[in-house]
Every structure is written in structure tokens, then in C-alpha cells.
Enzyme design. Structure first.
Site, short mmCIF file in Angstrom:
data_model
loop_
_atom_site.label_atom_id
_atom_site.label_comp_id
_atom_site.label_asym_id
_atom_site.label_seq_id
_atom_site.Cartn_x
_atom_site.Cartn_y
_atom_site.Cartn_z
N HIS A 8 0.82 -1.22 0.00
CA HIS A 8 0.00 0.00 0.00
C HIS A 8 0.85 1.26 0.00
O HIS A 8 0.34 2.36 -0.23
CB HIS A 8 -0.99 0.00 1.18
CG HIS A 8 -0.39 0.30 2.52
ND1 HIS A 8 -0.10 -0.68 3.45
CD2 HIS A 8 -0.05 1.47 3.10
CE1 HIS A 8 0.40 -0.13 4.54
NE2 HIS A 8 0.44 1.18 4.34
N ASP B 149 0.50 -7.77 1.94
CA ASP B 149 0.71 -6.32 1.81
C ASP B 149 2.21 -6.03 1.79
O ASP B 149 2.76 -5.42 2.70
CB ASP B 149 0.03 -5.60 2.98
CG ASP B 149 0.09 -4.09 2.84
OD1 ASP B 149 0.47 -3.60 1.75
OD2 ASP B 149 -0.23 -3.39 3.82
N SER C 55 4.44 3.14 8.23
CA SER C 55 3.93 2.10 7.35
C SER C 55 5.03 1.57 6.44
O SER C 55 5.85 2.32 5.93
CB SER C 55 2.80 2.68 6.48
OG SER C 55 1.73 1.80 6.39
#
Length: 336
Positions: free
Chosen positions: A128, A183, A282
């Protein structure tokens, strides 16, 4: 005390834009930008749906394991590794951590996500953090984002190293409809980097002994980054934090978005008030010290993926993309 928090994937583009008070909500291509690659011929799909007890079967068959640095190079401990709590990391701690620079469609450049150096020419991050975004380069060897060189007491590190990204590989089964099924993404560096005390790769789980230890209920993981603190601002100094493993069954009760199919791709950790990863972290590493064959090294166990919108909330563990069931694809990709 600092608390590190992590990023809800759906907010990533907005956050990158808000950093520079821009109005754009998308990112355009550039001659310096990486190309997002999702074609099957370039990123082989994982043919086997691994379970915990047979992950090693597919991994050991790869000749590309030889592309990975051995344990005399990767994941080495520093003198400061055993300090517990959410606090400043030492200059040479977490030397695999990379900051990712994005190019906005207004020409501005910003740092947002993080990643982990796994070889001298690949950085592993979250999918992402790469889908529909223009990544220009990564910065390795940073500690204090406001100074150069970085010094802690009388000890200073080497200058940071910026390396352009030539290719981005997205895990082919990743999709927005099931965020937790892989992910991860690989960023290929334009040129190999030289390892040092301040730039060094983290080890990956490739042996049966290591894989069996990747996600036990007694696990203590570590994460690090420059994300938001309890003062609602980004830290200029690399922070570190210890997080306890959370059983997947309990985690699914707290995070109902984890499906039966994606449960094996997720590690849950944290959930203690005031201790979490957050915006800006992230794609960073969930790491664990593992001892095997009389050697202790840092291993990359997960990638910071998703968290509750209010970071550091009691009873709301963070979700991390589990590396072990994705190793087949990682090993395929780094030999392309």
C-alpha cells in the site's frame, strides 16, 4: 515517553499530500519515478498456499537463497539492542531501515513510508506504500532527519545514502479488497549499496528452525521509525519500540476485517495503551531477535500494514504483513 504509531492504508495518499499542504490527491509518473510492475511474467504468482507447518518446503528449493546476505552480515546486534521501551534508537540500531521519498504531481518531494533493506539492491516495504504512488528513491543510514552528519555523544555516523528506485514489484495477490493477503512490495535499487555499521540488511526467515519461531504467542517484536509520537508530530530521531505478540484468534475479534483466507498472512502485535506504530511508519519492519546455531540475529518477521485509526489504543493491536508465507515470491523476484 514516545510512542510510535502506524498508518491506515486508505489514508496514505492524503497524508503524503497534507505534508506539503498540496491540493493534489494523486501522483504522476516521472523520469525518476519507479515503474509499478504487476504483470505475472515479471512477478510470478505464488502457486502454493502455504500453511505454517510447510512454509519451509517451498523456500528451501530456491537457488536464490544465495542472493540473500548470510548471518555474518545481516541482522547483526548492536550494543544497544537490549534496551526496552519506546525511546531513541542508537546510531547503529536498525541499520536496515530505509525512508522512502515520493514525487508528487506538483513536483514536490516528500518522505512518507519506510522499508527494510534485505540485500544490497532490494528494499522490502508495504504494497500500500507503492500502489499508484510515484517512488523516487530511498534514503539509508539516517538517524536524525534534521542533522548531517548524525551524532550521538562523540560518535557520528557516515553520511546518509540516497539511491534511486528503478523498479517496483507488487505482490501479485495483493488487492485493496483483501489488504492483508500479502501487503508487501519490493523496491529495486539503481545500484548496489555498500554495507557499513549504519547501513546493513536484516535477515529473512529461510530455515525451518527460524520459521518455527516467527510468530509464537510469547514473541516479543521490535519496530522502529520516524512516525508520529504522542505529541502528534513526527519524530526527527529514529524511535524504537517493543511489542508483544497477540494471538490471531483474539486479534480477529478486535479486528474483524481479517478473513479466514488472510489470517495466515497476518501477525498481530501490540494493543497496549500508548505503544503502537503510526503515521509514517507504514512499510517498516516488525523484527525479532532469534537464536539459531549459536548465533543471534535480527529477522524480518512482518511489515507494518494496518492499525486502528486512533493509534496506541488499548486492546487494538496493530496488523503486520507476515513474511514467511510470502518468501516464495520474494525469492522469485530478487533473482529476476
Amino acid at each position: 515517553m514516545y510512542r510510535i504509531r502506524h498508518l491506515n492504508r486508505a489514508l496514505l495518499v492524503c497524508i503524503i499530500v497534507n505534508i506539503v499542504d498540496a491540493q493534489e490527491t494523486t501522483v504522476v509518473n516521472s523520469t525518476f519515478a519507479a515503474k509499478n510492475v504487476n504483470e505475472k511474467q515479471n512477478t510470478p504468482a505464488v502457486k502454493q498456499k502455504y500453511r505454517v507447518d510447510n512454509d519451509y518446503i517451498g523456500i528451501k528449493a530456491h537457488n536464490s537463497i544465495d542472493f540473500l546476505p548470510n548471518r555474518t552480515i545481516c541482522g547483526l546486534l548492536s550494543d544497544e539492542d537490549r534496551i526496552f521501551g519506546g525511546e531513541n534508537a542508537a546510531l547503529d540500531e536498525f541499520p536496515w531501515l530505509a525512508r522512502i521519498k515520493y514525487l508528487l504531481n506538483n513536483g514536490k518531494e516528500v518522505y512518507a513510508c519506510a522499508g527494510s533493506l534485505i540485500t544490497n539492491n532490494y528494499v522490502l516495504t508495504a504494497a500500500h506504500c507503492a500502489v499508484n504512488l510515484t517512488i523516487k528513491e530511498v534514503r539509508l543510514g539516517d538517524w536524525n532527519t534534521d542533522t548531517q552528519p548524525d551524532c550521538q555523544g562523540r560518535v557520528c555516523n557516515d553520511p546518509e545514502v540516497d539511491v534511486l528506485i528503478t523498479q517496483v514489484y507488487i505482490y501479485p495477490e495483493y488487492s485493496k479488497s483483501d489488504t492483508f493477503k500479502g501487503d508487501i512490495a519490493l523496491l529495486q535499487l539503481q545500484k548496489p549499496v555498500q554495507f557499513s555499521d549504519f547501513i546493513r540488511p536484516i535477515c529473512l526467515p529461510t530455515t525451518e528452525e527460524i520459521i518455527k519461531q516467527d510468530n509464537s504467542s510469547e514473541s516479543v517484536f521490535w519496530t522502529a521509525g520516524w512516525g508520529k509520537t504522542e505529541y502528534e508530530r513526527k519524530s526527527n530521531i529514529k524511535q524504537k519500540l517493543a511489542l508483544n505478540a497477540v494471538p490471531i484468534d483474539y486479534c480477529r475479534k478486535r479486528q474483524a476485517i481479517i478473513t479466514d483466507e488472510s489470517a495466515n498472512y497476518v501477525i498481530c502485535a501490540g494493543g497496549e495503551a500508548g505503544k503502537d506504530t503510526c503515521v509514517g511508519d507504514s512499510g517498516g519492519s516488525l523484527a525479532k531477535q532469534i537464536t539459531a546455531n549459536r548465533s543471534t540475529n535480527w529477522f524480518l518477521i512482518g511489515v507494518t500494514s494496518y492499525g486502528y485509526k486512533h493509534c496506541g489504543s488499548e486492546g487494538r493491536p496493530g496488523l503486520y504483513a507476515r513474511i514467511t508465507p510470502l518468501m516464495d515470491w520474494i525469492l522469485h523476484t530478487i533473482q529476476l
